[in-house]
Write a protein that holds these residues in place. Sequence first.
Motif, short mmCIF file in Angstrom:
data_model
loop_
_atom_site.label_atom_id
_atom_site.label_comp_id
_atom_site.label_asym_id
_atom_site.label_seq_id
_atom_site.Cartn_x
_atom_site.Cartn_y
_atom_site.Cartn_z
N ARG A 1 -0.50 -1.09 48.02
CA ARG A 1 -1.52 -1.74 47.17
C ARG A 1 -0.96 -1.90 45.76
NH1 ARG A 1 -6.74 -0.68 49.09
NH2 ARG A 1 -7.56 -0.11 47.06
N MET A 2 -1.22 -3.05 45.15
CA MET A 2 -0.67 -3.32 43.81
C MET A 2 -1.77 -3.80 42.86
SD MET A 2 2.41 -5.83 42.65
CE MET A 2 1.79 -7.24 43.49
N PRO A 3 -2.05 -3.03 41.78
CA PRO A 3 -3.05 -3.49 40.81
C PRO A 3 -2.51 -4.65 39.97
CG PRO A 3 -2.41 -1.17 40.42
CD PRO A 3 -1.46 -1.73 41.41
N VAL B 1 -0.53 -13.15 37.11
CA VAL B 1 0.88 -13.22 36.74
C VAL B 1 1.55 -12.01 37.37
CG1 VAL B 1 2.52 -13.07 34.82
CG2 VAL B 1 0.42 -14.41 34.58
N SER C 1 5.78 -5.80 44.46
CA SER C 1 5.69 -6.98 43.59
C SER C 1 6.70 -8.05 44.03
CB SER C 1 5.90 -6.59 42.13
OG SER C 1 7.02 -5.76 42.00
N THR C 2 7.84 -7.63 44.58
CA THR C 2 8.81 -8.62 45.09
C THR C 2 8.24 -9.30 46.33
OG1 THR C 2 10.65 -7.37 44.18
CG2 THR C 2 11.18 -8.93 45.93
N ALA D 1 -1.62 2.84 34.53
CA ALA D 1 -1.31 4.07 35.27
C ALA D 1 -1.10 3.73 36.75
CB ALA D 1 -2.49 5.04 35.14
N GLN E 1 3.80 7.89 35.12
CA GLN E 1 4.29 6.60 35.62
C GLN E 1 5.64 6.76 36.33
OE1 GLN E 1 4.50 4.03 32.20
NE2 GLN E 1 2.77 2.82 32.88
C1 LIG Z 1 -4.54 -2.06 35.69
C2 LIG Z 1 -3.15 -2.58 36.00
C3 LIG Z 1 -2.89 -3.92 35.82
C4 LIG Z 1 -1.63 -4.43 36.14
N1 LIG Z 1 -1.42 -5.76 35.98
C5 LIG Z 1 -0.26 -6.31 36.37
C6 LIG Z 1 -0.07 -7.72 36.30
O1 LIG Z 1 -0.95 -8.49 35.92
N2 LIG Z 1 1.14 -8.21 36.71
C7 LIG Z 1 2.15 -7.39 37.15
O2 LIG Z 1 3.22 -7.90 37.51
N3 LIG Z 1 2.00 -6.05 37.23
C8 LIG Z 1 0.82 -5.49 36.86
N4 LIG Z 1 0.65 -4.13 36.94
C9 LIG Z 1 1.78 -3.29 37.38
C10 LIG Z 1 1.97 -3.40 38.89
O3 LIG Z 1 0.82 -2.93 39.56
C11 LIG Z 1 3.21 -2.59 39.29
O4 LIG Z 1 4.34 -3.20 38.70
C12 LIG Z 1 3.40 -2.59 40.80
O5 LIG Z 1 2.38 -1.87 41.44
C13 LIG Z 1 4.75 -1.99 41.11
O6 LIG Z 1 4.90 -1.86 42.51
P1 LIG Z 1 6.30 -2.18 43.18
O7 LIG Z 1 6.28 -1.66 44.58
O8 LIG Z 1 6.65 -3.60 43.02
O9 LIG Z 1 7.33 -1.39 42.29
P2 LIG Z 1 7.74 0.13 42.36
O10 LIG Z 1 9.22 0.18 42.43
O11 LIG Z 1 6.92 0.85 43.38
O12 LIG Z 1 7.25 0.62 40.92
C14 LIG Z 1 7.80 0.16 39.70
C15 LIG Z 1 6.96 0.81 38.58
O13 LIG Z 1 5.64 0.24 38.62
C16 LIG Z 1 4.65 1.26 38.46
N5 LIG Z 1 3.84 1.33 39.70
C17 LIG Z 1 4.27 1.56 40.95
N6 LIG Z 1 3.25 1.59 41.82
C18 LIG Z 1 2.14 1.38 41.09
C19 LIG Z 1 0.76 1.32 41.42
N7 LIG Z 1 0.31 1.48 42.65
N8 LIG Z 1 -0.10 1.12 40.40
C20 LIG Z 1 0.33 0.93 39.14
N9 LIG Z 1 1.61 0.97 38.78
C21 LIG Z 1 2.51 1.20 39.74
C22 LIG Z 1 5.40 2.57 38.24
O14 LIG Z 1 5.46 2.83 36.85
C23 LIG Z 1 6.76 2.32 38.79
O15 LIG Z 1 7.77 3.09 38.18
C24 LIG Z 1 -0.60 -3.56 36.61
C25 LIG Z 1 -0.86 -2.20 36.78
C26 LIG Z 1 -2.11 -1.71 36.47
C27 LIG Z 1 -2.41 -0.26 36.68
#
Ligand SMILES: Cc1cc2nc3c(=O)[nH]c(=O)nc-3n(C[C@H](O)[C@H](O)[C@H](O)COP(=O)(O)OP(=O)(O)OC[C@H]3O[C@@H](n4cnc5c(N)ncnc54)[C@H](O)[C@@H]3O)c2cc1C
Length: 281
Positions: A52-54, A70, A78-79, A221, A265
Motif C-alpha cells: 500500500r502506498m500513501p 504525482v 512507487s516504481t 510517516a 522513516q
Molecule cells: C501522507 C503521505 C503522502 C504522500 N504523498 C506522496 C505523493 O503525493 N507522491 C509520492 O510520490 N509519494 C508520496 N508519499 C510517499 C510514498 O508513499 C512513498 O514514497 C512510498 O510509499 C514508497 O514506497 P516504495 O515501495 O516505492 O519505496 P520503499 O523503498 O519501500 O521506500 C522508500 C522510502 O519511502 C518511505 N515509505 C516506504 N513505505 C512507505 C509507506 N507505506 N508509507 C509512507 N512512506 C513510506 C520510507 O521513508 C522509505 O525509506 C506520501 C507519503 C505519505 C505518508
Amino acid sequence: MPKGKYYQDFSILEKRELCPNTYYFKVNAPLLAKKIQAGQFIIIRPNYDSERMPLSIAGWDREKGYLEIVIMAAGRTSTEATQKNVGDRFQDVVGPLGQRSHVAKYEGACVVLGGGYGTGAVIPTARDLRALGNKVYGVVGARTKDLLILVDELKAVCDEVFVTTNDGSAGIEGFVTHALEQIMAREKVSMALAVGPVPMMMAVAKMTEGKGVETWVSLNAIMVDGTGMCGACRVTVGGKTRFACYHGPDFNAHQVDFNELIKRQRMFVEQEKIAFEAMQR
Ligand SMILES: Cc1cc2nc3c(=O)[nH]c(=O)nc-3n(C[C@H](O)[C@H](O)[C@H](O)COP(=O)(O)OP(=O)(O)OC[C@H]3O[C@@H](n4cnc5c(N)ncnc54)[C@H](O)[C@@H]3O)c2cc1C
Ligand code: FES
C-alpha cells in the motif's frame, strides 16, 4: 479478480512525465473525487500483489470524477505505479484519508512551499486559501532547473510564485527558505504550509519559529492501514503521540519531533532495498 458490488474502475486517464522519475497521473475515481478535500490523501495498491502506498492529492474534478496525483519512483511500489500507462488500472484506491488542511482568513499573507511531489500537495490548499480572500505566495524548490515541477499549476492558484534551485539554474539560488526569507522581509506573513522532504520542512519550521507565523507541515510517516488502527505512522507532536494518517497529515510545525520522524522513516531501509532489488531481477 472477481468484480464485487463495490468494484470501481481506477483507470489511468492521463500520464505525463514531470521530470525524471516523477509522473503526473489523472485517475478515474468518481466517488473519491466527490468527497476529497485539500490536504487529505489516498492509499493505492498499483497491482494486486503490491504494497500500500500513501499519496497526496494534487487536484480533482468532482463533475468528471477524476483525481490528479504525482508519483515519484522511490522504491518498489512507487516504481510499479509509475510503470502504469494510460488505459491501465490501479488495483485499488482508498480514501479520502486524514484531515483536510487548516484554512482561514489571515491578517497577513500565506506562503505555501513545495518540494518534490509536495508541490502537487500544496496546490489544493493554496486554492482554498485564496478563495477565502488571502494573499497567497507559492514557493517551489528543487536541486536544479530540470527537477522543478508544477510551477505553472501553482501559479494558477497563487498571487505570486517564487522558484528556488540549489545550483542557481533557475530562480533564486538556494533553498525554499531563501524565498520565504525574502517574502517575510517585505511583508507580514501569518501562515505557512510546507510539504516536501523532512529537512526542507524542518528548515521552514526553524525559520518561522517565534515570528508569529502559524506553520503547518504534512508528515510523510510510514503508513500501513491509513485509518489510525495499526500505529505505524506514530509521530510525536507537542509531546503527545499522534497518528499522522488520522490526526494529520498536517501538523503544527513548531511542535513536531522531526528527529523521531526521520528515525522511523528509516526503519525498513534494508527490507526496502531487498524488495527493490528482487523486483529488478
Ligand atoms: C501522507 C503521505 C503522502 C504522500 N504523498 C506522496 C505523493 O503525493 N507522491 C509520492 O510520490 N509519494 C508520496 N508519499 C510517499 C510514498 O508513499 C512513498 O514514497 C512510498 O510509499 C514508497 O514506497 P516504495 O515501495 O516505492 O519505496 P520503499 O523503498 O519501500 O521506500 C522508500 C522510502 O519511502 C518511505 N515509505 C516506504 N513505505 C512507505 C509507506 N507505506 N508509507 C509512507 N512512506 C513510506 C520510507 O521513508 C522509505 O525509506 C506520501 C507519503 C505519505 C505518508
Ligand atoms: S497508518 Fe496505521 S495508524 Fe496510521
